[in-house]
Design a protein around this motif. Structure first.
Motif, mmCIF file in Angstrom:
data_model
loop_
_atom_site.group_PDB
_atom_site.id
_atom_site.type_symbol
_atom_site.label_atom_id
_atom_site.label_comp_id
_atom_site.label_asym_id
_atom_site.label_seq_id
_atom_site.Cartn_x
_atom_site.Cartn_y
_atom_site.Cartn_z
ATOM 1 N N ALA A 1 10.786 -15.803 -69.317
ATOM 2 C CA ALA A 1 10.898 -14.288 -69.193
ATOM 3 C C ALA A 1 11.922 -13.710 -69.804
ATOM 4 N N THR A 2 12.178 -13.216 -71.175
ATOM 5 C CA THR A 2 13.273 -12.927 -71.765
ATOM 6 C C THR A 2 13.029 -11.403 -72.321
ATOM 7 N N VAL A 3 14.028 -11.057 -73.108
ATOM 8 C CA VAL A 3 13.822 -9.772 -73.562
ATOM 9 C C VAL A 3 12.686 -9.720 -74.638
ATOM 10 N N GLU A 4 12.789 -10.735 -75.397
ATOM 11 C CA GLU A 4 11.758 -10.888 -76.587
ATOM 12 C C GLU A 4 10.479 -10.993 -75.975
ATOM 13 N N SER A 5 10.243 -11.822 -74.797
ATOM 14 C CA SER A 5 8.636 -12.134 -74.347
ATOM 15 C C SER A 5 8.370 -10.937 -73.517
ATOM 16 N N GLY A 6 9.142 -9.977 -73.215
ATOM 17 C CA GLY A 6 8.717 -8.731 -72.632
ATOM 18 C C GLY A 6 9.054 -8.843 -71.038
ATOM 19 N N CYS A 7 10.220 -9.275 -70.639
ATOM 20 C CA CYS A 7 10.459 -9.480 -69.225
ATOM 21 C C CYS A 7 10.639 -8.346 -68.569
ATOM 22 N N MET A 8 10.705 -8.117 -67.213
ATOM 23 C CA MET A 8 10.805 -6.747 -66.374
ATOM 24 C C MET A 8 12.199 -6.303 -66.876
ATOM 25 N N LYS A 9 12.093 -4.965 -66.306
ATOM 26 C CA LYS A 9 13.275 -4.022 -66.594
ATOM 27 C C LYS A 9 13.414 -3.414 -64.998
ATOM 28 N N PHE A 10 14.781 -3.300 -64.433
ATOM 29 C CA PHE A 10 14.982 -2.589 -63.203
ATOM 30 C C PHE A 10 16.065 -1.815 -63.478
ATOM 31 N N VAL A 11 16.079 -0.583 -62.663
ATOM 32 C CA VAL A 11 17.391 0.366 -62.541
ATOM 33 C C VAL A 11 17.821 0.125 -61.272
ATOM 34 N N ALA A 12 19.230 -0.332 -61.475
ATOM 35 C CA ALA A 12 19.770 -0.547 -59.863
ATOM 36 C C ALA A 12 19.819 0.553 -59.181
ATOM 37 N N GLY A 13 19.667 0.435 -57.952
ATOM 38 C CA GLY A 13 19.631 1.290 -56.883
ATOM 39 C C GLY A 13 18.585 2.194 -56.707
ATOM 40 N N SER A 14 17.792 2.288 -57.676
ATOM 41 C CA SER A 14 16.572 3.212 -57.680
ATOM 42 C C SER A 14 15.474 3.017 -56.675
ATOM 43 N N HIS A 15 15.553 1.975 -55.733
ATOM 44 C CA HIS A 15 14.979 2.000 -54.387
ATOM 45 C C HIS A 15 15.243 2.692 -53.547
ATOM 46 N N LYS A 16 16.465 3.512 -53.681
ATOM 47 C CA LYS A 16 16.991 4.364 -52.605
ATOM 48 C C LYS A 16 16.402 5.872 -52.909
ATOM 49 N N PRO B 1 17.725 -5.817 -67.686
ATOM 50 C CA PRO B 1 16.653 -6.887 -68.140
ATOM 51 C C PRO B 1 16.416 -7.878 -67.034
ATOM 52 N N VAL B 2 15.450 -8.570 -66.752
ATOM 53 C CA VAL B 2 15.362 -9.509 -65.502
ATOM 54 C C VAL B 2 15.152 -10.780 -66.312
ATOM 55 N N ILE B 3 15.916 -11.313 -66.803
ATOM 56 C CA ILE B 3 15.673 -12.522 -67.603
ATOM 57 C C ILE B 3 15.563 -13.698 -66.584
ATOM 58 N N LEU B 4 14.422 -14.751 -66.865
ATOM 59 C CA LEU B 4 14.366 -15.726 -65.893
ATOM 60 C C LEU B 4 13.727 -16.957 -66.584
ATOM 61 N N HIS C 1 10.777 0.053 -62.217
ATOM 62 C CA HIS C 1 10.507 -1.066 -63.229
ATOM 63 C C HIS C 1 9.544 -1.053 -64.199
ATOM 64 N N ALA C 2 9.781 -1.688 -65.078
ATOM 65 C CA ALA C 2 8.860 -1.739 -66.356
ATOM 66 C C ALA C 2 9.027 -2.978 -67.087
ATOM 67 N N SER C 3 8.292 -3.119 -68.127
ATOM 68 C CA SER C 3 8.461 -4.246 -69.127
ATOM 69 C C SER C 3 7.846 -3.974 -70.462
ATOM 70 N N GLY C 4 8.394 -4.220 -71.557
ATOM 71 C CA GLY C 4 8.064 -4.144 -72.763
ATOM 72 C C GLY C 4 6.972 -4.937 -73.428
ATOM 73 N N PRO C 5 6.696 -5.071 -74.713
ATOM 74 C CA PRO C 5 5.786 -5.993 -75.319
ATOM 75 C C PRO C 5 6.278 -7.194 -75.363
ATOM 76 N N ASN C 6 5.441 -8.268 -75.652
ATOM 77 C CA ASN C 6 5.747 -9.621 -75.785
ATOM 78 C C ASN C 6 5.690 -9.925 -77.294
ATOM 79 N N VAL C 7 6.894 -10.187 -78.035
ATOM 80 C CA VAL C 7 7.019 -10.499 -79.522
ATOM 81 C C VAL C 7 7.379 -12.026 -79.605
ATOM 82 N N SER C 8 7.291 -12.765 -78.509
ATOM 83 C CA SER C 8 7.688 -14.271 -78.715
ATOM 84 C C SER C 8 6.444 -14.900 -79.183
#
Length: 282
Positions: free
Chosen positions: A131-146, A179-182, A196-203
């Protein structure tokens, strides 16, 4: 990081934690191969397309998923967030094919689940492929759960992988995105109010993850009369959910029938406030 290094403090500060090593690369590959074997040759006797079984409540029909929900490394990490008493409310494979425009728009998980907006739920996302930026990994916003639950708009966009194409009516600044790289076998945890969100997979490879939704027994379904969960560990003195047993075999007739029962109830839950049917539950 190793599970033993994860203390839970970062999770409550940021609303997420990653990467946490929970599976070996071989274990992750074995789960992926099993799922892809079913995709190549779907079992007989299914009442809906295979993709729907994989996309939601897969723990009801696949023993492997039920076992992953109790994997010691996974459970040890989740306990540090929610405590010793745990239920699995849902599990699914979230897959983006290679070179696809499919995305997940900014949203908060707890918006439509009918489980309230508290702190008794955590989503574990286990990578079965990079799960990379290229493959469309998740994205978080730190602290937004508050934040409280924000207004969402249903788009039903065909390129949106969410069940209603839901999108927060709030703009997220690009500089706030994490970016949530795993790598395969690594896990992230995130709060149900996390932006949270995620982009397209261009890999060149599909991006594949196993997602498990853990809750504490105190939670209760508020959108419908019945809901289901699988006991994972600890005690449940509340009994707010009907228990889902482990499937005895993959896509057994009994588990397929139970799946249809659960999905009929979840269709009512997820459709609250929508003028359209939710296709994935129909």
């Amino acid at each position: 990081m190793q599970v033993s290094e994860f203390k839970g403090d970062d999770y409550w500060r940021d609303g997420y934690a990653f990467p946490i090593d929970v599976l070996t690369a071989a274990e992750a590959q074995a789960v992926r191969k099993e799922v892809e074997a079913f995709e190549a040759s779907p079992p007989e006797g299914l009442t809906r397309p295979l993709a729907k079984y994989l996309r939601t409540n897969a723990h009801i029909v696949l023993p492997t998923v039920a076992r992953m929900a109790r994997h010691p490394q996974v459970i040890d990490a989740v306990k540090k967030v929610l405590g010793p008493d745990l239920l699995c409310w849902g599990a699914e494979f979230f897959t983006k094919e290679a070179h696809t425009n499919k995305v997940v728009t900014w949203h908060q998980d707890l918006t439509y689940w009918g489980l309230g907006y508290g702190d008794q739920e955590v989503t574990a996302w286990i990578a079965l492929s990079p799960a990379t930026v290229e493959s469309g990994c998740m994205k978080f916003v730190a602290g937004s759960h508050k934040n409280e639950i924000q207004p969402h708009v249903d788009t039903f966009d065909e390129n949106n992988l969410l069940s209603r194409g839901q999108e927060m009516a709030v703009k997220v600044n690009e500089e706030d995105e994490v970016p949530v790289i795993l790598m395969p076998g690594q896990m992230s945890l995130h709060h149900g109010r996390m932006f949270h969100a995620s982009g397209p997979n261009v890999s060149d490879d599909r991006r594949m993850g196993l997602v498990i939704r853990f809750i504490t027994p105190e939670m209760k379904q508020q959108n419908a009369g019945r809901d289901y969960a699988m006991p994972v560990c600890g005690a449940d003195t509340h009994r707010n959910f009907e228990y889902v047993p482990d499937p005895v075999s993959a896509f057994s007739p009994e588990s397929v029938a139970l799946y249809d029962e659960v999905m009929a109830e979840h269709a009512k839950i997820m459709a609250q406030g929508s003028e359209k049917k939710i296709a994935i539950y129909s």
